[in-house]
Write an enzyme that holds these catalytic residues in place. Structure first.
Site, short mmCIF file in Angstrom:
data_model
loop_
_atom_site.label_atom_id
_atom_site.label_comp_id
_atom_site.label_asym_id
_atom_site.label_seq_id
_atom_site.Cartn_x
_atom_site.Cartn_y
_atom_site.Cartn_z
N ARG A 90 0.82 -1.22 0.00
CA ARG A 90 0.00 0.00 0.00
C ARG A 90 0.85 1.26 0.00
NH1 ARG A 90 -4.98 -2.09 3.89
NH2 ARG A 90 -5.28 -3.96 2.63
N THR A 111 16.84 -12.96 -1.30
CA THR A 111 17.06 -11.70 -2.01
C THR A 111 15.70 -11.10 -2.37
OG1 THR A 111 19.21 -12.37 -2.89
CG2 THR A 111 18.04 -10.64 -4.09
N GLU A 113 13.67 -8.25 -4.52
CA GLU A 113 13.73 -7.39 -5.72
C GLU A 113 12.86 -6.17 -5.46
OE1 GLU A 113 11.97 -10.29 -8.24
OE2 GLU A 113 13.89 -11.08 -8.89
N GLN A 132 6.51 -11.77 3.41
CA GLN A 132 6.09 -12.98 4.14
C GLN A 132 6.43 -14.21 3.31
OE1 GLN A 132 1.84 -12.75 4.78
NE2 GLN A 132 1.56 -11.75 2.81
#
Length: 161
Positions: A90, A111, A113, A132
């Site tokens: 959000r 990792t 992105e 998560q």
């Protein structure tokens, strides 16, 4: 597909079936996922630098690689899917564009992105619950992941194809 519940995630971490270091807090264990936190390193594609800090300022539409604070170890019969947390989404930040799958037997930090899709810069502090992991069983134990990113501990730029 069978998704692991909070009780199973907690039990598997306690028993060492799923490794998570540092050990997650109760707040990180959600009904069907484990919240992971932003680590203290960020790879900036624009400058080709790996930066360590307590907070990172993400410019609009700029690509970065972050990492989870947690180092994860999966058994040969459990995979994980990385998903963004709704609060972070959000804010206009995405945590992965394509590489959200973690194979069974993976070991390392995940990792991230990262990209700020908003019009204004956003600052993210380390230890922020940024994403998560949703864990799921495979139908039987696999041969396990033995790829080039296994064992990574910092944001890892792309390697050779």
């Amino acid at each position: 597909m069978t998704v692991l519940s909070d009780r199973t995630i907690d039990e598997y971490i306690d028993r060492g079936i799923i490794g998570v270091d540092p050990t997650p807090t109760n707040e990180q264990i959600q009904p069907a996922s484990l919240d992971v936190r932003l680590g203290d390193e960020l790879y900036d594609f624009e400058t080709d630098d790996l930066v360590a800090a307590d907070a990172f300022r993400l410019k609009p539409f700029q690509r970065y690689l972050g990492r989870t604070k947690e180092v994860i170890s999966l058994p040969s019969d459990v995979a994980a899917q990385l998903a963004g947390r709704s609060t972070i989404g959000r804010m206009g930040v995405i945590v992965h564009k394509t590489a959200g799958w973690i194979d069974p037997s993976f070991h390392g930090s995940i990792t991230l992105e990262l990209m700020n899709m908003g019009d204004e810069p956003i600052t993210l502090e380390t230890d922020t619950r940024i994403a998560q992991l949703v864990f799921q069983y495979t139908d039987r134990p696999t041969t396990g992941y033995d790829g080039q990113y296994n064992g990574q501990v910092e944001p890892t730029p792309p390697k050779d194809l």
